[in-house]
Write an enzyme that holds these catalytic residues in place. Structure first.
Site, PDB file in Angstrom:
ATOM      1  N   ASP A   1     -17.194   5.463  28.023  1.00 32.30           N
ATOM      2  CA  ASP A   1     -15.886   6.056  27.763  1.00 32.30           C
ATOM      3  C   ASP A   1     -15.505   5.673  26.321  1.00 32.30           C
ATOM      4  O   ASP A   1     -16.247   4.984  25.607  1.00 32.30           O
ATOM      5  CB  ASP A   1     -14.847   5.600  28.804  1.00 32.30           C
ATOM      6  CG  ASP A   1     -13.660   6.571  28.886  1.00 32.30           C
ATOM      7  OD1 ASP A   1     -13.485   7.379  27.960  1.00 32.30           O
ATOM      8  OD2 ASP A   1     -12.900   6.501  29.861  1.00 32.30           O
TER       9      ASP A   1
HETATM   10  C1  BGC Z   1     -10.774   8.938  29.049  1.00 35.35           C
HETATM   11  C2  BGC Z   1     -11.877   9.784  29.629  1.00 35.35           C
HETATM   12  C3  BGC Z   1     -12.137  10.992  28.759  1.00 35.35           C
HETATM   13  C4  BGC Z   1     -12.426  10.534  27.350  1.00 35.35           C
HETATM   14  C5  BGC Z   1     -12.743  11.663  26.404  1.00 35.35           C
HETATM   15  C6  BGC Z   1     -10.991   8.657  27.574  1.00 35.35           C
HETATM   16  O1  BGC Z   1      -9.868   8.054  27.006  1.00 35.35           O
HETATM   17  O2  BGC Z   1     -10.707   7.729  29.754  1.00 35.35           O
HETATM   18  O3  BGC Z   1     -11.540  10.172  30.944  1.00 35.35           O
HETATM   19  O4  BGC Z   1     -13.209  11.727  29.263  1.00 35.35           O
HETATM   20  O5  BGC Z   1     -11.303   9.823  26.860  1.00 35.35           O
HETATM   21  O6  BGC Z   1     -11.645  12.433  26.143  1.00 35.35           O
END
Ligand code: BGC
Length: 753
Positions: free
Chosen positions: A304
């Site tokens: 993530d």
């Molecule tokens: C979130 C994810 C997301 C990623 C990309 C992160 O802050 O936790 O769920 O896919 O950002 O946008």
């Protein structure tokens, strides 16, 4: 001896490198292997690097038009050979802009030595978030309320088409985190508190994204997230420590991922937090032993946001940024969502050169990434596909959005059949969500936080508009202004005054939109200014209907008793307002049921699958309620018709070994109108080596019954459906007595192996 040595070496490589099972006859694999053989370390590490669009867009995060900066693009694609790009900048872009932007990115890859296409990823969490004009559907919490797997599949397929039409082939969805902590700001992205709903709907959605074949312009690669336990934060704040005994992890949080892997998910994103003091991004046991070996997941593991560097900067388990990189890659990470610089690229090259990460591990990661690119057809044609574009914005998506919002609507209370309302009554529409699109759509709606209504489609309706369209302006009064935070919405005096001319008050309250950490809250209590509105509304003596637009349950116990009706509307997307109006005025018979226990208060946050001692406690004071005492229980939801159950029947009360238990029950619509109804089957293990849950949902079926019609619902379960995780962490079914529970009926049966 030599053979033995080779075997030992091979086993060591498999264990350390977690290499995939070779599939020598797979043509994609052959191509990928020969490509990897020609790649430099820099090219390989580039493939493992994912950066955000802001890094290459003119004006970075403030970019409005999707224009790329030539020099920055070249730096990312040619100098750092990045394998993947994600996200948008300020807001959603048009299909055309996405096409232009993606074409430019793929064109730039032609200036690299090996011309490997880039895979672009986006978060289409409840529809294609980041394309203007895309249709948004209910969040997962609302989809879970529908208990309709076919509907979830249809919604997913439509969402997939709009993602692909935008030129994107990788969607960071579905969220498979189990919503057992209502404080958590991502609760609305979950399927609620129950494991069975999470795993069945999650797997159905994964299948719907991918089953057409990823080369087909109707499919996208899914991404199970966030592996694992992310939702179990102790204090409810996003990305904070989780303490999760493995027995609990396996019972409540792993099955969703296990089923999604079986359903064919190609990628997975990792939980940003720590479990029992170990950040999941550095947890070899969870990534390799459990995910790769036990669940057999062969796809791409992506981090993530910033989660590798955070092993150093936040979690403090790596003393240096390079140690963080080596730690994560050695733990099994294939791709780093870096995403705002190229630090990962440089550090991983260094780490490999210093022997801190083996080339076999790099090759393994790159192979998975390149296979994903092969599977999604990017090597055949990396550009946005005309055939996919034709699938954007089809009128049927609007119908689907309405169907989904309708089926999600959950009628929690209806005193003396106060609802539906007559269309000739004068209605006062009040409260902060009366004229708010963001409070109807929630997170991930054209912007990350979903708060900027300028980006919503022009034909989106708020609740006031939908009610006005239905009963005519002459019958509608309002004291509200546009936007959730508009001060007019909280003006108690004007509400009181306006109520004098109204027959009924529809008070629209709840939460405005939020996503992730900005949605952290220290209290689930409904804000004072909203409580004040409700109290003022009751003081007028007019009947008050509460409409709750909220992603997580806000405590309403202090205002619930005086409400004549309560409609839980969740965050239901494009057609939420129309669906609310249809239910309020009887044009749609509600059938959603809660996918969570609506808590009464902070001290009463017991879940439906509670343990015996959560049900029965020592009490010395009659005033103190014990046990499961939510404001509204899991599975609760009213209808405008009535359903009567016949006798609950089992084919046997002595189940043996692998035999099937057939359960049937007749359901009659005893009211005057047609209605949909979900029959839920629970089991209860009376005695077991691990304290049994009082109830566990094992099956559900949604049926459609005409007024007066009777249908028989059949379920088939077996011993696997009765299993639990024991003290040795094995999933077992112990012999003994069980109950099948449907509605208010229970039938006892015995199971022997
Ligand atoms: C979130 C994810 C997301 C990623 C990309 C992160 O802050 O936790 O769920 O896919 O950002 O946008």
């Amino acid at each position: 001896m030599k053979n033995l040595l080779l075997l030992v070496i091979a086993i060591t490589i498999v264990i350390e490198g977690q290499a995939q099972k070779p599939k020598p006859n797979d043509p994609d694999e052959k191509k990928v292997n020969s490509l990897i053989a020609r790649m430099t370390l820099e090219e390989k590490v580039g493939q493992m690097t994912q950066v955000t669009l802001a890094l290459i867009a003119k004006g970075s995060w403030s970019n409005q038009d999707g224009e790329l900066d030539d020099a920055l693009l070249k730096d990312a694609v040619v100098n750092h050979q990045v394998g993947s790009i994600l996200n948008t900048t300020a807001h959603a872009l048009s299909v055309d802009t996405w096409h232009k932007l993606l074409t430019k990115i793929q064109d730039e890859t032609k200036n690299t030595r090996l011309k490997i296409p880039i895979i672009y990823g986006l978060d289409a969490i409840h529809g294609q978030t980041y394309t203007l004009g895309a249709t948004l559907y209910p969040h997962n919490i609302g989809m879970a309320a529908t208990r309709n797997l076919d509907l979830a599949r249809l919604v997913t397929k439509a969402a997939a088409k709009e993602v692909r039409a935008s030129g994107v082939r990788w969607n960071f969805a579905p969220v498979l985190d189990c919503g057992r902590q209502p404080l958590w700001s991502r609760f609305p992205e979950t399927y609620g508190e129950d494991v069975f709903i999470g795993k069945t709907m999650g797997a159905a959605v994964v299948k719907a994204y991918e089953e057409d074949g990823l080369k087909n312009p109707t499919a996208v690669a899914s991404c199970m997230k966030h592996y694992i336990g992310y939702s179990a934060s102790r204090n409810g704040k996003d990305r904070t420590p989780i303490y999760l005994p493995e027995i609990e992890l396996r019972e409540y949080y792993l099955p969703q991922f296990r089923e999604a892997v079986k359903a064919g998910a190609t990628t997975i994103m990792i939980n940003s937090s720590e479990i029992n003091g170990q950040p999941v991004h550095a947890n070899k046991y969870l990534l390799i032993d459990v995910l790769r070996r036990e669940l057999g997941f062969e796809g791409v593991i992506v981090t993530d946001w910033m989660d590798i560097i955070r092993l150093h900067t936040w979690h403090s388990v790596a003393a240096t940024p390079r140690e963080a990189v080596a730690m994560a890659i050695n733990a099994g990470i294939d791709m780093s969502m870096v995403p705002s610089d190229f630090s990962f690229y440089g550090l991983l090259i260094e780490a490999v050169n210093k022997g801190e990460v083996k080339m076999t591990r790099i090759d393994d990661a790159v192979k998975r990434i390149l296979l994903l690119k092969m599977k999604t057809g990017l090597f055949d044609n990396p550009y946005p596909e005309p055939a996919a574009t034709a699938n954007f914005g089809k009128p049927e998506y609007q119908t689907l959005a309405l169907d989904a919002a309708h089926e999600a609507m959950t009628l929690l209370k209806n005193d003396n059949n106060s609802l539906p309302l007559a269309k000739n009554k004068k209605v006062l529409v009040a409260g902060p969500s009366a004229q708010s699109l963001s409070a109807l759509n929630g997170a991930w709606s054209y912007t990350w936080q979903g708060k900027e209504e300028d980006w919503f489609p022009r034909d989106s309706k708020n609740i006031l508009q939908a009610i006005t369209d239905k009963i005519g302006a002459a019958n509608v009064i309002t004291t509200t202004g546009k936007g959730f935070d508009n001060s007019m919405n909280y003006d108690v005096a004007s509400l009181t005054k306006a109520a004098a001319n109204a027959d009924v008050i529809v008070l629209c309250i709840g939460e405005n939109s939020y996503a992730e950490s900005p949605g952290n809250t220290s209290d689930l209590a409904l804000e004072e200014n909203q409580v004040a509105l409700a109290k003022a509304a009751y003081m007028t003596g007019k009947p008050v209907i509460l409409v709750l637009t909220e992603g997580r349950p806000k405590f309403i116990s202090n205002i619930e008793p005086a409400a004549k009706g309560i409609l839980m509307a969740y965050w239901c997307g494009k057609k939420a307002a129309e669906a609310i109006a249809d239910v309020l005025f009887g044009d749609y018979n509600p059938n959603g049921i809660l996918p969570f226990s609506y808590p009464r208060s902070m001290g009463e946050m017991v879940l439906y699958d509670r343990k015996p001692t959560e049900d029965v406690r020592e009490v010395f004071n009659d005033d103190i309620h014990t046990g499961y005492n939510p404001l509204f229980p899991f599975g609760h939801g009213l209808s405008y018709t009535t359903f009567e159950y016949g006798e609950l029947k089992l084919n046997t009360t002595n189940l043996k070994g692998n035999e099937k238990l057939s359960v049937s029950i007749t359901v009659k619509n005893t009211g005057k109108i047609d209605g949909k109804h979900t029959v839920e089957l629970y089991t209860h293990d009376l005695y077991a080596s691990i304290t049994p849950n009082m109830k566990r949902l094992r099956a559900f079926q949604k049926i459609n019954l005409k007024a007066g019609e009777t249908q028989t619902v059949h379920f088939v379960i077996d011993s696997n459906d009765l299993a639990f995780v024991n003290a040795q962490l094995k999933t077992v079914t112990e012999p003994g007595d069980f109950e099948v529970i449907v509605g208010k009926q229970k039938v006892l049966f015995n199971y022997q192996q």
